[in-house]
Design a protein around this motif. Structure first.
Motif, PDB file in Angstrom:
ATOM      1  N   ILE A  39      79.741  86.704  19.243  1.00 14.71           N
ATOM      2  CA  ILE A  39      78.295  86.889  19.286  1.00 14.71           C
ATOM      3  C   ILE A  39      77.962  87.642  20.568  1.00 14.71           C
ATOM      4  N   SER A  40      77.068  88.609  20.462  1.00 16.18           N
ATOM      5  CA  SER A  40      76.939  89.645  21.485  1.00 16.18           C
ATOM      6  C   SER A  40      76.579  89.134  22.875  1.00 16.18           C
ATOM      7  N   ASN A  41      75.794  88.101  23.015  1.00 17.57           N
ATOM      8  CA  ASN A  41      75.414  87.659  24.359  1.00 17.57           C
ATOM      9  C   ASN A  41      76.266  86.483  24.846  1.00 17.57           C
ATOM     10  N   HIS A  42      77.310  86.172  24.095  1.00 17.91           N
ATOM     11  CA  HIS A  42      78.186  85.075  24.517  1.00 17.91           C
ATOM     12  C   HIS A  42      79.174  85.553  25.569  1.00 17.91           C
ATOM     13  N   LEU A  43      79.565  84.609  26.424  1.00 23.90           N
ATOM     14  CA  LEU A  43      80.406  84.960  27.565  1.00 23.90           C
ATOM     15  C   LEU A  43      81.798  84.354  27.500  1.00 23.90           C
ATOM     16  N   TYR A  44      81.957  83.315  26.665  1.00 22.24           N
ATOM     17  CA  TYR A  44      83.219  82.593  26.606  1.00 22.24           C
ATOM     18  C   TYR A  44      83.819  82.753  25.215  1.00 22.24           C
ATOM     19  N   PHE A  45      85.098  83.010  25.170  1.00 25.77           N
ATOM     20  CA  PHE A  45      85.755  83.308  23.903  1.00 25.77           C
ATOM     21  C   PHE A  45      87.012  82.454  23.769  1.00 25.77           C
ATOM     22  N   TYR A  46      87.308  82.109  22.529  1.00 26.63           N
ATOM     23  CA  TYR A  46      88.400  81.174  22.267  1.00 26.63           C
ATOM     24  C   TYR A  46      89.175  81.601  21.030  1.00 26.63           C
ATOM     25  N   TRP A  47      90.451  81.234  21.032  1.00 21.52           N
ATOM     26  CA  TRP A  47      91.250  81.291  19.815  1.00 21.52           C
ATOM     27  C   TRP A  47      91.800  79.904  19.522  1.00 21.52           C
ATOM     28  N   TYR A  48      91.754  79.557  18.226  1.00 25.43           N
ATOM     29  CA  TYR A  48      92.293  78.290  17.745  1.00 25.43           C
ATOM     30  C   TYR A  48      93.213  78.571  16.570  1.00 25.43           C
ATOM     31  N   ARG A  49      94.097  77.613  16.315  1.00 20.67           N
ATOM     32  CA  ARG A  49      94.986  77.708  15.169  1.00 20.67           C
ATOM     33  C   ARG A  49      94.840  76.434  14.332  1.00 20.67           C
ATOM     34  N   GLN A  50      94.895  76.591  13.028  1.00 22.06           N
ATOM     35  CA  GLN A  50      94.864  75.421  12.145  1.00 22.06           C
ATOM     36  C   GLN A  50      95.918  75.607  11.062  1.00 22.06           C
ATOM     37  N   ILE A  51      96.993  74.870  11.192  1.00 23.27           N
ATOM     38  CA  ILE A  51      98.002  74.854  10.137  1.00 23.27           C
ATOM     39  C   ILE A  51      97.420  74.100   8.951  1.00 23.27           C
ATOM     40  N   LEU A  52      97.766  74.539   7.760  1.00 23.48           N
ATOM     41  CA  LEU A  52      97.167  74.003   6.540  1.00 23.48           C
ATOM     42  C   LEU A  52      97.178  72.480   6.516  1.00 23.48           C
ATOM     43  N   GLY A  53      95.993  71.896   6.372  1.00 25.53           N
ATOM     44  CA  GLY A  53      95.872  70.448   6.254  1.00 25.53           C
ATOM     45  C   GLY A  53      95.931  69.704   7.558  1.00 25.53           C
ATOM     46  N   GLN A  54      96.015  70.425   8.671  1.00 28.46           N
ATOM     47  CA  GLN A  54      96.124  69.767   9.969  1.00 28.46           C
ATOM     48  C   GLN A  54      94.885  70.031  10.823  1.00 28.46           C
TER      49      GLN A  54
ATOM     50  N   PRO B  37      72.990  85.254  14.350  1.00 28.39           N
ATOM     51  CA  PRO B  37      74.215  86.007  14.686  1.00 28.39           C
ATOM     52  C   PRO B  37      75.460  85.182  14.381  1.00 28.39           C
ATOM     53  N   GLU B  38      76.534  85.876  14.046  1.00 24.71           N
ATOM     54  CA  GLU B  38      77.778  85.211  13.666  1.00 24.71           C
ATOM     55  C   GLU B  38      78.958  85.834  14.386  1.00 24.71           C
ATOM     56  N   VAL B  39      80.015  85.037  14.512  1.00 25.11           N
ATOM     57  CA  VAL B  39      81.297  85.559  14.965  1.00 25.11           C
ATOM     58  C   VAL B  39      81.996  86.135  13.736  1.00 25.11           C
ATOM     59  N   THR B  40      82.479  87.349  13.848  1.00 28.22           N
ATOM     60  CA  THR B  40      83.158  87.970  12.705  1.00 28.22           C
ATOM     61  C   THR B  40      84.628  88.184  13.031  1.00 28.22           C
ATOM     62  N   GLN B  41      85.463  87.964  12.030  1.00 32.54           N
ATOM     63  CA  GLN B  41      86.906  88.116  12.207  1.00 32.54           C
ATOM     64  C   GLN B  41      87.478  89.008  11.114  1.00 32.54           C
ATOM     65  N   THR B  42      88.431  89.845  11.524  1.00 40.14           N
ATOM     66  CA  THR B  42      89.146  90.685  10.573  1.00 40.14           C
ATOM     67  C   THR B  42      90.630  90.715  10.914  1.00 40.14           C
ATOM     68  N   PRO B  43      91.501  90.826   9.908  1.00 43.53           N
ATOM     69  CA  PRO B  43      91.189  90.726   8.484  1.00 43.53           C
ATOM     70  C   PRO B  43      90.989  89.263   8.078  1.00 43.53           C
ATOM     71  N   SER B  44      90.568  89.034   6.867  1.00 40.50           N
ATOM     72  CA  SER B  44      90.433  87.659   6.393  1.00 40.50           C
ATOM     73  C   SER B  44      91.801  87.079   6.047  1.00 40.50           C
ATOM     74  N   HIS B  45      92.703  87.941   5.616  1.00 36.72           N
ATOM     75  CA  HIS B  45      94.053  87.495   5.287  1.00 36.72           C
ATOM     76  C   HIS B  45      95.042  88.575   5.718  1.00 36.72           C
ATOM     77  N   GLN B  46      96.089  88.148   6.430  1.00 36.11           N
ATOM     78  CA  GLN B  46      97.110  89.060   6.918  1.00 36.11           C
ATOM     79  C   GLN B  46      98.476  88.530   6.482  1.00 36.11           C
ATOM     80  N   VAL B  47      99.214  89.397   5.789  1.00 33.78           N
ATOM     81  CA  VAL B  47     100.574  89.031   5.375  1.00 33.78           C
ATOM     82  C   VAL B  47     101.537  89.928   6.139  1.00 33.78           C
TER      83      VAL B  47
END
Lengths: 112, 116
Positions: free
Chosen positions: B26-41, B2-12
């Motif tokens: 993933i369907s049976n997971h209980l904890y969810f997170y958001w992260y950010r990655q600025i290019l090269g960081q 199973p995988e985490v899926t994200q949409t869209p792949s690119h947003q302008v």
């Protein structure tokens, strides 16, 4: 809060040599330390993790060591291959906080 | 696997507009997170979510940001009034457990957000 420092920022090794990446953390309450490999433009992928109740963990060519007293942990890759080339991130998390702190990353280049 | 899926792949998006980034953990997971990655960081923690509420958030996650689990499968990150500096790759992640019995996080492929 937690502060994770990672060194070196870049590492170049010859194929077959070993690579070592080191991280230090500041919060003694941190108890979970994952390592991620990120290829260009792709998602971070967990390659190995260690919990604070053990000092070392190994998975084939990859090992992680943890020194709780000194608050540092290291990733060891033996017999490096060109496909090991990527950016590697360490992270730390405290038991009672659902929050991960990442290191600044190490760009590993394995030269054939 | 199973995988985490994200949409869209690119947003302008134009500066000042609102965006919603979507994730299916993933369907049976209980904890969810958001992260950010600025290019090269490095990857930067934004927020964690458990039991339909925020459990931790970083100083980056100010009033401009919000998260929601609108149904049993989706987990969204809303950014209001976007700024140029919001341009980054945003990763969603999920794990089965956290706390004392830490479990690995599984990351999605990310959404590249470009603010014009």
């Amino acid at each position: 809060g937690e502060n994770v420092e990672q060194h070196p920022s870049t590492l170049s090794v010859q194929e077959g040599d070993s690579a070592v990446i080191k991280c230090t953390y500041s919060d003694s309450a941190s108890n979970y330390f994952p390592w991620y490999k990120q290829e260009l433009g792709k998602r971070p992928q967990l390659i190995i993790d260690i919990r604070s109740n053990v000092g070392e963990k190994k998975d084939q060519r990859i090992a992680v060591t943890l020194n709780k007293t000194a608050k540092h942990f290291s990733l060891h890759i033996t017999e490096t291959q060109p496909e090991d080339s990527a950016v590697y991130f360490c992270a730390a998390k405290a038991a009672n906080f659902n929050k991960f702190y990442f290191g600044s990353g190490t760009k590993l280049n394995v030269k054939p | 696997e199973p995988e985490v899926t994200q949409t869209p792949s690119h947003q302008v998006t134009q500066m000042g507009q609102e965006v919603i980034l979507r994730c299916v953990p993933i369907s049976n997971h209980l904890y969810f997170y958001w992260y950010r990655q600025i290019l090269g960081q490095k990857v930067e923690f934004l927020v964690s979510f458990y039991n339909n509420e925020i459990s931790e958030k970083s100083e980056i996650f100010d009033d401009q940001f919000s998260v929601e689990r609108p149904d049993g499968s989706n987990f969204t990150l809303k950014i209001r009034s976007t700024k140029l500096e919001d341009s980054a790759m945003y990763f969603c992640a999920s794990s089965l457990r956290a706390g004392v019995a830490n479990q690995p996080q599984h990351f999605g492929d990310g959404t590249r957000l470009s603010i014009l």
